[in-house]
Design a protein around this motif. Structure first.
Motif, PDB file in Angstrom:
ATOM      1  N   ASP A  22      -4.871  -0.617  -5.644  1.00  0.00           N
ATOM      2  CA  ASP A  22      -4.228  -0.972  -6.902  1.00  0.00           C
ATOM      3  C   ASP A  22      -5.322  -1.289  -7.924  1.00  0.00           C
ATOM      4  O   ASP A  22      -6.081  -2.248  -7.741  1.00  0.00           O
ATOM      5  N   VAL A  23      -5.407  -0.480  -8.979  1.00  0.00           N
ATOM      6  CA  VAL A  23      -6.482  -0.595  -9.964  1.00  0.00           C
ATOM      7  C   VAL A  23      -6.037  -1.544 -11.087  1.00  0.00           C
ATOM      8  O   VAL A  23      -4.926  -1.433 -11.611  1.00  0.00           O
ATOM      9  N   GLY A  24      -6.923  -2.471 -11.462  1.00  0.00           N
ATOM     10  CA  GLY A  24      -6.561  -3.476 -12.461  1.00  0.00           C
ATOM     11  C   GLY A  24      -5.528  -4.440 -11.919  1.00  0.00           C
ATOM     12  O   GLY A  24      -4.617  -4.862 -12.623  1.00  0.00           O
ATOM     13  N   THR A  25      -5.693  -4.845 -10.681  1.00  0.00           N
ATOM     14  CA  THR A  25      -4.640  -5.569  -9.968  1.00  0.00           C
ATOM     15  C   THR A  25      -4.491  -7.025 -10.388  1.00  0.00           C
ATOM     16  O   THR A  25      -3.449  -7.632 -10.162  1.00  0.00           O
ATOM     17  N   GLY A  26      -5.535  -7.638 -10.992  1.00  0.00           N
ATOM     18  CA  GLY A  26      -5.445  -9.058 -11.357  1.00  0.00           C
ATOM     19  C   GLY A  26      -5.289  -9.916 -10.114  1.00  0.00           C
ATOM     20  O   GLY A  26      -6.093  -9.858  -9.185  1.00  0.00           O
ATOM     21  N   LEU A  27      -4.216 -10.691 -10.058  1.00  0.00           N
ATOM     22  CA  LEU A  27      -3.932 -11.541  -8.907  1.00  0.00           C
ATOM     23  C   LEU A  27      -3.140 -10.812  -7.832  1.00  0.00           C
ATOM     24  O   LEU A  27      -2.610 -11.432  -6.913  1.00  0.00           O
ATOM     25  N   ALA A  28      -3.045  -9.481  -7.963  1.00  0.00           N
ATOM     26  CA  ALA A  28      -2.430  -8.621  -6.935  1.00  0.00           C
ATOM     27  C   ALA A  28      -0.962  -8.941  -6.702  1.00  0.00           C
ATOM     28  O   ALA A  28      -0.482  -8.921  -5.565  1.00  0.00           O
ATOM     29  N   ARG A  29      -0.245  -9.178  -7.778  1.00  0.00           N
ATOM     30  CA  ARG A  29       1.201  -9.409  -7.618  1.00  0.00           C
ATOM     31  C   ARG A  29       1.917  -8.131  -7.179  1.00  0.00           C
ATOM     32  O   ARG A  29       2.900  -8.193  -6.439  1.00  0.00           O
ATOM     33  N   PHE A  30       1.419  -6.973  -7.660  1.00  0.00           N
ATOM     34  CA  PHE A  30       2.063  -5.739  -7.221  1.00  0.00           C
ATOM     35  C   PHE A  30       1.852  -5.476  -5.736  1.00  0.00           C
ATOM     36  O   PHE A  30       2.819  -5.194  -5.010  1.00  0.00           O
ATOM     37  N   PRO A  31       0.615  -5.536  -5.202  1.00  0.00           N
ATOM     38  CA  PRO A  31       0.467  -5.369  -3.750  1.00  0.00           C
ATOM     39  C   PRO A  31       1.299  -6.361  -2.944  1.00  0.00           C
ATOM     40  O   PRO A  31       1.826  -6.018  -1.878  1.00  0.00           O
ATOM     41  N   LEU A  32       1.418  -7.584  -3.431  1.00  0.00           N
ATOM     42  CA  LEU A  32       2.225  -8.585  -2.731  1.00  0.00           C
ATOM     43  C   LEU A  32       3.662  -8.116  -2.601  1.00  0.00           C
ATOM     44  O   LEU A  32       4.297  -8.253  -1.540  1.00  0.00           O
ATOM     45  N   THR A  33       4.206  -7.524  -3.679  1.00  0.00           N
ATOM     46  CA  THR A  33       5.581  -7.030  -3.645  1.00  0.00           C
ATOM     47  C   THR A  33       5.690  -5.743  -2.834  1.00  0.00           C
ATOM     48  O   THR A  33       6.622  -5.563  -2.045  1.00  0.00           O
ATOM     49  N   ALA A  34       4.716  -4.836  -3.017  1.00  0.00           N
ATOM     50  CA  ALA A  34       4.767  -3.553  -2.313  1.00  0.00           C
ATOM     51  C   ALA A  34       4.707  -3.733  -0.803  1.00  0.00           C
ATOM     52  O   ALA A  34       5.232  -2.907  -0.041  1.00  0.00           O
ATOM     53  N   ARG A  35       4.096  -4.813  -0.344  1.00  0.00           N
ATOM     54  CA  ARG A  35       3.983  -5.047   1.097  1.00  0.00           C
ATOM     55  C   ARG A  35       5.356  -5.230   1.745  1.00  0.00           C
ATOM     56  O   ARG A  35       5.519  -5.011   2.953  1.00  0.00           O
ATOM     57  N   GLU A  36       6.365  -5.605   0.953  1.00  0.00           N
ATOM     58  CA  GLU A  36       7.717  -5.715   1.497  1.00  0.00           C
ATOM     59  C   GLU A  36       8.214  -4.366   1.997  1.00  0.00           C
ATOM     60  O   GLU A  36       8.988  -4.285   2.958  1.00  0.00           O
ATOM     61  N   PHE A  37       7.796  -3.282   1.336  1.00  0.00           N
ATOM     62  CA  PHE A  37       8.233  -1.939   1.704  1.00  0.00           C
ATOM     63  C   PHE A  37       7.245  -1.253   2.652  1.00  0.00           C
ATOM     64  O   PHE A  37       7.626  -0.353   3.394  1.00  0.00           O
ATOM     65  N   PHE A  38       5.973  -1.681   2.592  1.00  0.00           N
ATOM     66  CA  PHE A  38       4.927  -1.043   3.394  1.00  0.00           C
ATOM     67  C   PHE A  38       4.139  -2.118   4.150  1.00  0.00           C
ATOM     68  O   PHE A  38       2.984  -2.409   3.816  1.00  0.00           O
ATOM     69  N   PRO A  39       4.758  -2.714   5.169  1.00  0.00           N
ATOM     70  CA  PRO A  39       4.123  -3.871   5.834  1.00  0.00           C
ATOM     71  C   PRO A  39       2.863  -3.524   6.623  1.00  0.00           C
ATOM     72  O   PRO A  39       2.071  -4.423   6.924  1.00  0.00           O
ATOM     73  N   TYR A  40       2.658  -2.261   6.966  1.00  0.00           N
ATOM     74  CA  TYR A  40       1.496  -1.890   7.775  1.00  0.00           C
ATOM     75  C   TYR A  40       0.394  -1.226   6.944  1.00  0.00           C
ATOM     76  O   TYR A  40      -0.586  -0.735   7.499  1.00  0.00           O
ATOM     77  N   THR A  41       0.553  -1.230   5.636  1.00  0.00           N
ATOM     78  CA  THR A  41      -0.437  -0.618   4.748  1.00  0.00           C
ATOM     79  C   THR A  41      -1.540  -1.616   4.411  1.00  0.00           C
ATOM     80  O   THR A  41      -1.272  -2.800   4.170  1.00  0.00           O
ATOM     81  N   ALA A  42      -2.773  -1.128   4.371  1.00  0.00           N
ATOM     82  CA  ALA A  42      -3.903  -1.954   3.928  1.00  0.00           C
ATOM     83  C   ALA A  42      -4.046  -1.807   2.418  1.00  0.00           C
ATOM     84  O   ALA A  42      -4.331  -0.719   1.923  1.00  0.00           O
ATOM     85  N   PHE A  43      -3.831  -2.892   1.692  1.00  0.00           N
ATOM     86  CA  PHE A  43      -3.922  -2.893   0.227  1.00  0.00           C
ATOM     87  C   PHE A  43      -5.280  -3.439  -0.201  1.00  0.00           C
ATOM     88  O   PHE A  43      -5.709  -4.496   0.248  1.00  0.00           O
ATOM     89  N   ASP A  44      -5.948  -2.701  -1.094  1.00  0.00           N
ATOM     90  CA  ASP A  44      -7.173  -3.171  -1.734  1.00  0.00           C
ATOM     91  C   ASP A  44      -6.938  -3.225  -3.236  1.00  0.00           C
ATOM     92  O   ASP A  44      -5.960  -2.659  -3.750  1.00  0.00           O
ATOM     93  N   GLY A  45      -7.830  -3.906  -3.963  1.00  0.00           N
ATOM     94  CA  GLY A  45      -7.653  -4.019  -5.408  1.00  0.00           C
ATOM     95  C   GLY A  45      -8.969  -4.045  -6.156  1.00  0.00           C
ATOM     96  O   GLY A  45      -9.987  -4.481  -5.626  1.00  0.00           O
ATOM     97  N   THR A  46      -8.917  -3.549  -7.391  1.00  0.00           N
ATOM     98  CA  THR A  46     -10.052  -3.682  -8.316  1.00  0.00           C
ATOM     99  C   THR A  46      -9.574  -4.418  -9.553  1.00  0.00           C
ATOM    100  O   THR A  46      -8.397  -4.348  -9.920  1.00  0.00           O
ATOM    101  N   ASP A  47     -10.492  -5.102 -10.204  1.00  0.00           N
ATOM    102  CA  ASP A  47     -10.171  -5.782 -11.452  1.00  0.00           C
ATOM    103  C   ASP A  47     -11.472  -6.097 -12.179  1.00  0.00           C
ATOM    104  O   ASP A  47     -12.535  -6.206 -11.541  1.00  0.00           O
ATOM    105  N   LEU A  48     -11.383  -6.244 -13.496  1.00  0.00           N
ATOM    106  CA  LEU A  48     -12.566  -6.589 -14.274  1.00  0.00           C
ATOM    107  C   LEU A  48     -12.952  -8.056 -14.117  1.00  0.00           C
ATOM    108  O   LEU A  48     -14.053  -8.444 -14.489  1.00  0.00           O
ATOM    109  N   THR A  49     -12.036  -8.859 -13.604  1.00  0.00           N
ATOM    110  CA  THR A  49     -12.268 -10.297 -13.514  1.00  0.00           C
ATOM    111  C   THR A  49     -12.301 -10.750 -12.049  1.00  0.00           C
ATOM    112  O   THR A  49     -11.941 -10.001 -11.140  1.00  0.00           O
ATOM    113  N   ALA A  50     -12.691 -12.003 -11.866  1.00  0.00           N
ATOM    114  CA  ALA A  50     -12.765 -12.573 -10.523  1.00  0.00           C
ATOM    115  C   ALA A  50     -11.390 -12.921  -9.965  1.00  0.00           C
ATOM    116  O   ALA A  50     -11.289 -13.410  -8.830  1.00  0.00           O
TER     117      ALA A  50
END
Length: 349
Positions: free
Chosen positions: A121-149
Protein backbone atom coordinates in the motif's frame (compact mmCIF):
# COMPACT_ATOMS: atom_id res chain seq x y z
CA UNK A 1 -0.26 36.60 18.70
CA UNK A 2 0.31 32.89 18.33
CA UNK A 3 3.17 31.44 20.35
CA UNK A 4 4.82 29.92 17.28
CA UNK A 5 7.55 32.07 15.79
CA UNK A 6 6.50 32.98 12.21
CA UNK A 7 10.12 32.91 11.10
CA UNK A 8 10.26 29.26 12.13
CA UNK A 9 6.86 28.39 10.65
CA UNK A 10 7.51 29.65 7.10
CA UNK A 11 10.45 28.72 4.85
CA UNK A 12 13.06 31.46 5.02
CA UNK A 13 12.76 32.33 1.36
CA UNK A 14 9.00 31.95 0.99
CA UNK A 15 8.00 32.96 -2.52
CA UNK A 16 11.52 32.33 -3.87
CA UNK A 17 12.83 29.51 -6.05
CA UNK A 18 13.05 27.38 -2.88
CA UNK A 19 9.26 27.31 -2.64
CA UNK A 20 8.12 27.52 -6.28
CA UNK A 21 9.68 26.03 -9.36
CA UNK A 22 9.74 28.16 -12.54
CA UNK A 23 6.39 28.37 -14.29
CA UNK A 24 6.24 25.93 -17.18
CA UNK A 25 4.70 26.61 -20.58
CA UNK A 26 3.82 23.03 -21.46
CA UNK A 27 1.81 20.15 -20.03
CA UNK A 28 3.86 17.85 -17.74
CA UNK A 29 1.86 14.86 -18.99
CA UNK A 30 1.72 15.22 -22.81
CA UNK A 31 4.03 18.19 -23.53
CA UNK A 32 1.36 20.29 -25.23
CA UNK A 33 1.75 24.07 -25.03
CA UNK A 34 -2.04 24.55 -25.22
CA UNK A 35 -2.69 25.47 -21.60
CA UNK A 36 -5.53 27.39 -20.00
CA UNK A 37 -5.82 28.76 -16.49
CA UNK A 38 -8.36 26.91 -14.41
CA UNK A 39 -8.15 28.83 -11.14
CA UNK A 40 -6.04 30.91 -8.77
CA UNK A 41 -6.51 30.41 -5.08
CA UNK A 42 -4.94 30.63 -1.66
CA UNK A 43 -4.71 27.86 0.91
CA UNK A 44 -8.42 27.74 1.70
CA UNK A 45 -8.20 24.87 4.13
CA UNK A 46 -5.32 25.86 6.40
CA UNK A 47 -5.09 29.62 5.76
CA UNK A 48 -1.35 29.54 5.04
CA UNK A 49 0.26 32.30 2.95
CA UNK A 50 0.69 32.08 -0.80
CA UNK A 51 -1.21 32.19 -4.09
CA UNK A 52 -1.44 29.09 -6.27
CA UNK A 53 -2.39 28.64 -9.90
CA UNK A 54 -3.95 25.54 -11.43
CA UNK A 55 -3.71 25.09 -15.21
CA UNK A 56 -5.32 22.57 -17.54
CA UNK A 57 -3.98 21.11 -20.76
CA UNK A 58 -6.44 21.73 -23.59
CA UNK A 59 -5.24 18.61 -25.39
CA UNK A 60 -5.08 15.83 -22.77
CA UNK A 61 -7.01 17.43 -19.88
CA UNK A 62 -4.23 16.99 -17.33
CA UNK A 63 -4.74 19.51 -14.52
CA UNK A 64 -1.72 20.67 -12.56
CA UNK A 65 -0.28 23.29 -10.22
CA UNK A 66 1.73 25.83 -12.25
CA UNK A 67 4.21 26.93 -11.05
CA UNK A 68 4.66 23.81 -9.01
CA UNK A 69 5.95 23.87 -5.46
CA UNK A 70 9.44 22.59 -4.83
CA UNK A 71 9.85 19.57 -2.57
CA UNK A 72 10.63 21.98 0.30
CA UNK A 73 7.55 24.08 -0.38
CA UNK A 74 5.29 21.04 -0.63
CA UNK A 75 6.66 19.68 2.65
CA UNK A 76 5.88 23.01 4.35
CA UNK A 77 2.26 23.08 3.18
CA UNK A 78 1.70 19.45 4.11
CA UNK A 79 3.17 19.43 7.57
CA UNK A 80 1.30 20.29 10.72
CA UNK A 81 2.40 23.60 12.24
CA UNK A 82 1.81 24.16 15.93
CA UNK A 83 -0.91 26.77 16.56
CA UNK A 84 -2.01 26.78 12.90
CA UNK A 85 -5.82 26.72 12.59
CA UNK A 86 -7.71 23.63 11.43
CA UNK A 87 -11.44 24.11 11.10
CA UNK A 88 -13.10 20.94 12.45
CA UNK A 89 -15.91 21.02 9.87
CA UNK A 90 -13.55 20.93 6.88
CA UNK A 91 -11.34 18.27 8.44
CA UNK A 92 -14.34 16.01 9.07
CA UNK A 93 -15.45 16.39 5.47
CA UNK A 94 -11.98 15.44 4.23
CA UNK A 95 -12.02 12.39 6.50
CA UNK A 96 -14.67 10.88 4.22
CA UNK A 97 -11.76 9.81 2.00
CA UNK A 98 -10.64 7.43 4.71
CA UNK A 99 -13.86 6.10 6.27
CA UNK A 100 -13.87 2.39 6.88
CA UNK A 101 -16.63 1.47 4.43
CA UNK A 102 -14.67 3.08 1.59
CA UNK A 103 -11.63 1.00 2.50
CA UNK A 104 -13.81 -2.10 2.63
CA UNK A 105 -15.13 -1.34 -0.85
CA UNK A 106 -11.62 -0.98 -2.29
CA UNK A 107 -10.47 -4.22 -0.64
CA UNK A 108 -13.59 -6.10 -1.73
CA UNK A 109 -12.91 -5.09 -5.34
CA UNK A 110 -9.82 -7.34 -5.28
CA UNK A 111 -11.63 -10.48 -4.08
CA UNK A 112 -12.19 -11.87 -7.62
CA UNK A 113 -8.43 -12.21 -8.06
CA UNK A 114 -7.90 -14.57 -5.15
CA UNK A 115 -5.83 -14.32 -1.99
CA UNK A 116 -2.58 -12.47 -2.75
CA UNK A 117 0.62 -13.53 -1.06
CA UNK A 118 1.89 -9.96 -0.73
CA UNK A 119 0.34 -6.48 -1.00
CA UNK A 120 2.04 -3.06 -0.98
CA UNK A 121 0.00 0.00 0.00
CA UNK A 122 1.72 3.17 -1.26
CA UNK A 123 1.29 6.35 0.81
CA UNK A 124 -0.25 4.25 3.55
CA UNK A 125 0.21 6.67 6.49
CA UNK A 126 -0.95 4.79 9.59
CA UNK A 127 -2.01 1.86 7.36
CA UNK A 128 -5.73 2.11 7.99
CA UNK A 129 -6.40 0.57 4.59
CA UNK A 130 -4.24 -2.55 5.18
CA UNK A 131 -5.90 -2.91 8.59
CA UNK A 132 -9.31 -3.05 6.89
CA UNK A 133 -8.18 -5.14 3.92
CA UNK A 134 -6.88 -7.81 6.29
CA UNK A 135 -10.52 -8.64 7.11
CA UNK A 136 -10.87 -9.97 3.55
CA UNK A 137 -7.31 -11.26 3.11
CA UNK A 138 -6.20 -12.64 6.49
CA UNK A 139 -3.22 -14.59 5.09
CA UNK A 140 -1.78 -11.75 2.99
CA UNK A 141 1.46 -10.02 3.98
CA UNK A 142 0.83 -6.26 3.84
CA UNK A 143 3.70 -3.78 3.51
CA UNK A 144 3.53 0.01 3.28
CA UNK A 145 5.42 3.07 2.11
CA UNK A 146 4.95 6.65 3.24
CA UNK A 147 6.81 9.94 3.19
CA UNK A 148 6.53 10.21 6.96
CA UNK A 149 7.45 8.10 9.98
CA UNK A 150 3.77 7.26 10.46
CA UNK A 151 4.39 4.05 8.53
CA UNK A 152 6.87 2.98 11.22
CA UNK A 153 4.15 3.53 13.79
CA UNK A 154 1.84 1.37 11.62
CA UNK A 155 4.44 -1.41 11.67
CA UNK A 156 4.71 -1.14 15.45
CA UNK A 157 0.91 -1.50 15.65
CA UNK A 158 1.09 -4.63 13.52
CA UNK A 159 -0.81 -3.18 10.58
CA UNK A 160 2.03 -3.76 8.10
CA UNK A 161 4.92 -6.20 8.18
CA UNK A 162 7.44 -3.95 6.44
CA UNK A 163 7.57 -0.15 6.64
CA UNK A 164 9.47 1.92 4.08
CA UNK A 165 9.92 5.67 4.54
CA UNK A 166 10.30 7.69 1.34
CA UNK A 167 8.70 7.95 -2.09
CA UNK A 168 8.29 4.76 -4.07
CA UNK A 169 10.31 6.44 -6.84
CA UNK A 170 13.38 6.63 -4.57
CA UNK A 171 15.83 4.12 -6.12
CA UNK A 172 16.83 2.89 -2.67
CA UNK A 173 13.20 2.14 -1.77
CA UNK A 174 12.30 0.61 -5.12
CA UNK A 175 15.40 -1.58 -5.11
CA UNK A 176 14.06 -3.31 -1.99
CA UNK A 177 10.53 -3.70 -3.37
CA UNK A 178 10.87 -4.37 -7.10
CA UNK A 179 8.97 -7.42 -8.37
CA UNK A 180 7.78 -8.53 -4.94
CA UNK A 181 4.03 -7.90 -4.84
CA UNK A 182 0.85 -9.48 -6.17
CA UNK A 183 -1.09 -6.24 -5.54
CA UNK A 184 0.05 -2.62 -5.27
CA UNK A 185 -2.57 -0.06 -4.19
CA UNK A 186 -2.45 3.69 -4.88
CA UNK A 187 -5.51 5.05 -3.08
CA UNK A 188 -5.86 8.84 -3.44
CA UNK A 189 -2.09 8.99 -3.70
CA UNK A 190 -1.19 10.02 -7.26
CA UNK A 191 -2.75 13.47 -6.90
CA UNK A 192 -0.32 14.23 -4.05
CA UNK A 193 2.85 13.27 -5.93
CA UNK A 194 5.22 15.60 -7.75
CA UNK A 195 5.57 13.22 -10.73
CA UNK A 196 2.53 10.92 -11.02
CA UNK A 197 3.83 9.18 -14.15
CA UNK A 198 7.05 8.20 -12.39
CA UNK A 199 5.04 7.05 -9.38
CA UNK A 200 2.82 4.92 -11.61
CA UNK A 201 5.83 3.31 -13.28
CA UNK A 202 7.45 2.62 -9.90
CA UNK A 203 4.24 0.93 -8.71
CA UNK A 204 4.27 -1.31 -11.79
CA UNK A 205 7.93 -2.14 -11.15
CA UNK A 206 7.02 -3.27 -7.62
CA UNK A 207 4.48 -5.76 -9.05
CA UNK A 208 5.22 -9.32 -10.02
CA UNK A 209 4.32 -10.25 -13.60
CA UNK A 210 0.58 -10.91 -13.66
CA UNK A 211 0.06 -8.81 -10.50
CA UNK A 212 -2.67 -6.20 -10.12
CA UNK A 213 -2.51 -2.45 -9.63
CA UNK A 214 -5.40 -0.85 -7.71
CA UNK A 215 -5.81 2.91 -8.25
CA UNK A 216 -8.35 5.37 -6.88
CA UNK A 217 -7.88 9.06 -7.67
CA UNK A 218 -9.81 12.29 -8.19
CA UNK A 219 -11.24 13.24 -11.58
CA UNK A 220 -10.56 16.83 -12.74
CA UNK A 221 -13.42 16.45 -15.24
CA UNK A 222 -15.97 16.23 -12.43
CA UNK A 223 -18.78 18.68 -13.16
CA UNK A 224 -18.59 19.98 -9.59
CA UNK A 225 -15.04 21.21 -10.32
CA UNK A 226 -16.33 23.46 -13.11
CA UNK A 227 -19.34 24.55 -11.07
CA UNK A 228 -17.59 25.36 -7.78
CA UNK A 229 -14.21 26.57 -9.04
CA UNK A 230 -11.69 27.12 -6.27
CA UNK A 231 -14.29 26.12 -3.68
CA UNK A 232 -14.25 22.51 -4.94
CA UNK A 233 -12.62 20.81 -1.97
CA UNK A 234 -10.65 18.18 -3.96
CA UNK A 235 -8.48 20.92 -5.47
CA UNK A 236 -7.03 21.36 -1.95
CA UNK A 237 -4.29 23.70 -3.09
CA UNK A 238 -1.38 23.57 -2.70
CA UNK A 239 -1.23 19.98 -1.44
CA UNK A 240 -2.46 18.32 -4.67
CA UNK A 241 -0.10 19.17 -7.53
CA UNK A 242 -1.84 16.96 -10.13
CA UNK A 243 -5.32 15.76 -11.07
CA UNK A 244 -5.35 13.11 -13.81
CA UNK A 245 -8.18 12.35 -16.24
CA UNK A 246 -9.07 8.67 -16.42
CA UNK A 247 -8.22 8.36 -20.11
CA UNK A 248 -4.64 9.53 -19.45
CA UNK A 249 -4.03 6.88 -16.80
CA UNK A 250 -5.60 4.17 -18.94
CA UNK A 251 -3.44 5.10 -21.92
CA UNK A 252 -0.26 5.11 -19.82
CA UNK A 253 -1.04 1.70 -18.34
CA UNK A 254 -1.84 0.26 -21.75
CA UNK A 255 1.44 1.71 -23.07
CA UNK A 256 3.20 -0.41 -20.44
CA UNK A 257 1.34 -3.48 -21.70
CA UNK A 258 -1.16 -3.65 -18.84
CA UNK A 259 -4.68 -4.99 -19.31
CA UNK A 260 -7.42 -2.78 -17.86
CA UNK A 261 -9.53 -5.18 -15.82
CA UNK A 262 -12.04 -2.59 -14.64
CA UNK A 263 -12.38 1.19 -14.71
CA UNK A 264 -15.13 3.57 -13.67
CA UNK A 265 -16.51 6.15 -11.30
CA UNK A 266 -19.39 4.33 -9.63
CA UNK A 267 -17.49 2.67 -6.78
CA UNK A 268 -14.94 5.43 -6.19
CA UNK A 269 -17.11 8.56 -5.86
CA UNK A 270 -16.57 10.36 -2.53
CA UNK A 271 -19.81 12.11 -1.46
CA UNK A 272 -18.40 15.32 -0.02
CA UNK A 273 -18.68 18.02 -2.71
CA UNK A 274 -21.54 20.05 -1.24
CA UNK A 275 -20.27 19.63 2.33
CA UNK A 276 -16.78 20.70 1.27
CA UNK A 277 -18.12 23.79 -0.48
CA UNK A 278 -20.19 24.72 2.59
CA UNK A 279 -17.33 24.15 5.04
CA UNK A 280 -14.82 26.20 3.03
CA UNK A 281 -17.28 29.03 2.36
CA UNK A 282 -18.28 29.16 6.03
CA UNK A 283 -14.66 29.29 7.16
CA UNK A 284 -13.85 32.18 4.83
CA UNK A 285 -17.03 34.15 5.49
CA UNK A 286 -16.09 34.53 9.15
CA UNK A 287 -13.42 36.72 10.76
CA UNK A 288 -9.98 35.46 9.76
CA UNK A 289 -8.40 33.02 12.25
CA UNK A 290 -5.20 33.61 14.18
CA UNK A 291 -2.21 32.06 12.42
CA UNK A 292 1.53 31.96 13.15
CA UNK A 293 2.24 34.07 10.03
CA UNK A 294 -0.18 36.96 10.64
CA UNK A 295 1.51 40.32 11.22
CA UNK A 296 -1.49 41.66 13.16
CA UNK A 297 -3.32 39.08 15.28
CA UNK A 298 -7.11 39.18 15.63
CA UNK A 299 -8.52 40.59 18.82
CA UNK A 300 -9.82 38.23 21.50
CA UNK A 301 -13.35 39.31 20.55
CA UNK A 302 -12.75 38.36 16.89
CA UNK A 303 -11.35 34.99 17.88
CA UNK A 304 -14.30 34.30 20.15
CA UNK A 305 -16.76 35.47 17.49
CA UNK A 306 -15.20 33.15 14.92
CA UNK A 307 -15.43 30.16 17.26
CA UNK A 308 -19.08 30.89 18.07
CA UNK A 309 -20.06 31.36 14.42
CA UNK A 310 -18.23 28.19 13.36
CA UNK A 311 -20.23 26.21 15.90
CA UNK A 312 -23.42 27.89 14.77
CA UNK A 313 -22.67 27.07 11.13
CA UNK A 314 -21.90 23.41 11.74
CA UNK A 315 -25.54 22.34 11.12
CA UNK A 316 -25.23 23.81 7.60
CA UNK A 317 -22.24 21.60 6.91
CA UNK A 318 -24.06 18.59 8.36
CA UNK A 319 -27.11 19.31 6.18
CA UNK A 320 -24.88 19.56 3.10
CA UNK A 321 -23.17 16.27 4.02
CA UNK A 322 -26.54 14.55 4.38
CA UNK A 323 -27.52 15.89 0.96
CA UNK A 324 -24.25 14.56 -0.51
CA UNK A 325 -25.00 11.11 0.87
CA UNK A 326 -28.61 11.18 -0.30
CA UNK A 327 -27.59 12.16 -3.84
CA UNK A 328 -24.61 9.80 -4.05
CA UNK A 329 -26.47 6.80 -5.58
CA UNK A 330 -27.47 9.02 -8.51
CA UNK A 331 -24.40 11.28 -8.69
CA UNK A 332 -21.95 8.37 -9.01
CA UNK A 333 -23.52 7.53 -12.41
CA UNK A 334 -23.25 11.08 -13.76
CA UNK A 335 -20.50 13.56 -14.79
CA UNK A 336 -20.68 14.87 -11.20
CA UNK A 337 -18.84 11.76 -9.91
CA UNK A 338 -15.59 13.09 -8.46
CA UNK A 339 -13.26 10.06 -8.45
CA UNK A 340 -12.61 6.85 -10.34
CA UNK A 341 -11.09 3.42 -9.78
CA UNK A 342 -8.85 1.48 -12.14
CA UNK A 343 -7.69 -2.10 -11.68
CA UNK A 344 -4.96 -3.12 -14.14
CA UNK A 345 -3.05 -6.36 -14.64
CA UNK A 346 0.69 -6.28 -15.30
CA UNK A 347 1.67 -8.36 -18.31
CA UNK A 348 3.54 -11.62 -17.96
CA UNK A 349 6.78 -12.11 -19.92
Amino acid sequence: MSATDPARAIPASHGSARVHEPRRGDCPWCGSARLRNRLRTGDLRRHRPGLFTVDECRDCGHTFQNPRLTAEGLAFYRRTVRDAPRDPATERVLALHAVRHRHRGAARAMLPFGEPESWLDVGTGLARFPLTAREFFPYTAFDGTDLTARVERARTLGRVEEAHIGPLTDPRVLARLAGRYDIVSLLHHLEHTIDPRAELHAALDALRPGGHLLIETLDPRCAFAALFGRWWLPYDQPRRPHLLPQRNLRAELEKRGCAIVTAGHRAAHVPHDLAGLTALALSHALPAPDTPWRAVPPTPFQQHLRAVLLRAGTPLVVAAAVTDLALAPVVRHTPFANAYRIIARKPKP
